[in-house]
Design a protein around this motif. Structure first.
Motif, PDB file in Angstrom:
ATOM      1  N   SER A 169       0.667  -1.165   0.075  1.00 13.49           N
ATOM      2  CA  SER A 169      -0.076  -0.081   0.021  1.00 13.49           C
ATOM      3  C   SER A 169       0.850   1.256  -0.185  1.00 13.49           C
ATOM      4  N   THR A 170       0.363   2.324  -0.696  1.00 10.35           N
ATOM      5  CA  THR A 170       1.098   3.583  -0.532  1.00 10.35           C
ATOM      6  C   THR A 170       1.025   4.160   0.843  1.00 10.35           C
ATOM      7  N   ASN A 171       0.420   3.367   1.767  1.00 13.52           N
ATOM      8  CA  ASN A 171       0.452   3.847   3.154  1.00 13.52           C
ATOM      9  C   ASN A 171       1.572   3.262   3.877  1.00 13.52           C
ATOM     10  N   ASP A 172       2.172   2.150   3.425  1.00 15.70           N
ATOM     11  CA  ASP A 172       3.283   1.336   3.971  1.00 15.70           C
ATOM     12  C   ASP A 172       4.394   2.102   4.210  1.00 15.70           C
ATOM     13  N   GLN A 173       4.233   3.028   5.388  1.00 16.07           N
ATOM     14  CA  GLN A 173       5.290   4.099   5.339  1.00 16.07           C
ATOM     15  C   GLN A 173       6.631   3.279   6.088  1.00 16.07           C
ATOM     16  N   HIS A 174       6.280   2.085   6.785  1.00 21.07           N
ATOM     17  CA  HIS A 174       7.641   1.572   7.313  1.00 21.07           C
ATOM     18  C   HIS A 174       8.620   0.895   6.413  1.00 21.07           C
ATOM     19  N   TYR A 175       7.992   0.525   5.168  1.00 15.59           N
ATOM     20  CA  TYR A 175       8.828  -0.528   4.227  1.00 15.59           C
ATOM     21  C   TYR A 175       8.864   0.146   2.815  1.00 15.59           C
ATOM     22  N   GLY A 176       9.064   1.465   2.847  1.00 12.69           N
ATOM     23  CA  GLY A 176       9.401   1.969   1.608  1.00 12.69           C
ATOM     24  C   GLY A 176       8.529   2.778   0.718  1.00 12.69           C
ATOM     25  N   ALA A 177       7.398   3.012   1.336  1.00 10.53           N
ATOM     26  CA  ALA A 177       6.248   3.907   0.491  1.00 10.53           C
ATOM     27  C   ALA A 177       6.665   5.559   0.541  1.00 10.53           C
ATOM     28  N   GLN A 178       7.767   5.929   1.356  1.00  8.58           N
ATOM     29  CA  GLN A 178       8.206   7.263   1.207  1.00  8.58           C
ATOM     30  C   GLN A 178       9.548   7.109   1.767  1.00  8.58           C
ATOM     31  N   GLU A 193      -7.734  -2.566   2.786  1.00 13.48           N
ATOM     32  CA  GLU A 193      -6.372  -2.085   3.114  1.00 13.48           C
ATOM     33  C   GLU A 193      -6.298  -2.779   4.644  1.00 13.48           C
ATOM     34  N   ARG A 194      -5.061  -3.550   5.021  1.00 12.38           N
ATOM     35  CA  ARG A 194      -4.881  -4.261   6.300  1.00 12.38           C
ATOM     36  C   ARG A 194      -3.520  -3.776   6.813  1.00 12.38           C
ATOM     37  N   VAL A 195      -3.546  -4.080   7.965  1.00  9.44           N
ATOM     38  CA  VAL A 195      -2.420  -4.030   8.807  1.00  9.44           C
ATOM     39  C   VAL A 195      -1.619  -5.383   9.108  1.00  9.44           C
ATOM     40  N   ILE A 196      -0.449  -5.495   8.603  1.00  7.39           N
ATOM     41  CA  ILE A 196       0.168  -6.925   8.994  1.00  7.39           C
ATOM     42  C   ILE A 196       1.092  -6.666  10.128  1.00  7.39           C
ATOM     43  N   ASN A 197       1.169  -7.623  11.099  1.00  5.43           N
ATOM     44  CA  ASN A 197       1.962  -7.243  12.211  1.00  5.43           C
ATOM     45  C   ASN A 197       2.932  -8.447  12.542  1.00  5.43           C
ATOM     46  N   ARG A 198       3.634  -9.108  11.381  1.00  5.67           N
ATOM     47  CA  ARG A 198       4.486 -10.217  11.793  1.00  5.67           C
ATOM     48  C   ARG A 198       5.818  -9.563  11.215  1.00  5.67           C
ATOM     49  N   TYR A 199       6.068  -8.258  11.027  1.00  6.80           N
ATOM     50  CA  TYR A 199       7.429  -7.868  11.067  1.00  6.80           C
ATOM     51  C   TYR A 199       7.479  -6.888  12.322  1.00  6.80           C
ATOM     52  N   SER A 200       9.021  -6.416  12.065  1.00 11.15           N
ATOM     53  CA  SER A 200       9.193  -5.594  13.392  1.00 11.15           C
ATOM     54  C   SER A 200       8.680  -4.242  13.515  1.00 11.15           C
ATOM     55  N   SER A 201       7.895  -3.857  12.414  1.00 10.36           N
ATOM     56  CA  SER A 201       6.985  -2.476  12.282  1.00 10.36           C
ATOM     57  C   SER A 201       5.778  -3.136  11.760  1.00 10.36           C
TER      58      SER A 201
END
Length: 207
Positions: A132-141, A181-189
């Motif tokens: 998602s473009t809202n995936d701020q922790h993993y590359g969207a900005q 649009e959903r939030v995945i919680n398997r990573y560090s963020s």
């Protein structure tokens, strides 16, 4: 759809995303399935336990080796998924692609989705997740821009999607049954991704 808990080979680090589709998957009469980007086979094991004939593809040979050990009843191929989709003689009743179809430029992305569409029957199922473009922790900005919503992230090209992108990519050829649009919680963020359930329209409906 309410999530269903089942004795599946998921570890605590995995977000068990397919469980909310348990009833849908379990009810499907046809069981031939292609998993694009199978990784280490955690989703493969889940799908195999539901009775699917799983054919998994991944570019990482070590991941494929781990997947084969985790799920020996499935078939796995280590290759460039683009080559497999374009050249292999595959057909499927279900395609699953979790965070594996967002690495390509726009024209190649369109091509790959068109190939998947052509290999599926009108009543087939496509379950996928996209950045998602809202995936701020993993590359969207904060990364070098290659093209619209397409960045170089730690040396890897990665595409991010908003709802308009998804509708432009899939709206004509696919029935979008669920786009969320959903939030995945398997990573560090927390990671934000689109989760999509789609079925292909008949060819005459869009060409």
């Amino acid at each position: 759809m309410q999530a269903v808990t089942a004795p599946i080979l998921y570890g605590p680090e995995h977000d068990r995303w397919l469980e909310r589709w348990h009833a849908l998957l379990e009810a499907l009469p046809s069981k031939k399935l292609i998993e694009i980007g199978c990784g280490a086979g955690h989703d493969s094991a889940y799908l195999s336990q539901l009775g699917f004939e799983v054919h998994g593809i991944d570019m990482d040979r070590e991941q494929v080796r781990a997947a084969q050990q985790r799920c020996p009843q499935a078939q796995f191929v280590a290759c460039d998924l683009r080559d497999y989709l374009r050249t292999a003689a595959w057909q499927a009743d279900v395609v699953v692609a979790s965070l594996s179809l967002h690495y390509f430029d726009w024209q190649e992305t369109i091509e790959l989705f068109n190939i998947i569409h052509k290999r599926l029957a009108p009543n087939a199922v496509f379950l996928l997740r996209l950045n998602s473009t809202n995936d701020q922790h993993y590359g969207a900005q904060g990364h070098p821009l290659i093209d619209h919503h397409y960045y170089t992230v730690d040396g890897q090209s990665k595409r991010f999607f908003d709802l308009h992108d998804i509708e432009q990519l899939m709206g004509n050829a696919w029935q979008l049954k669920n786009v969320e649009e959903r939030v995945i919680n398997r990573y560090s963020s927390p990671k934000t991704a689109w989760e999509i359930f789609a079925t292909p329209k008949a060819v005459g409906d869009h060409f």
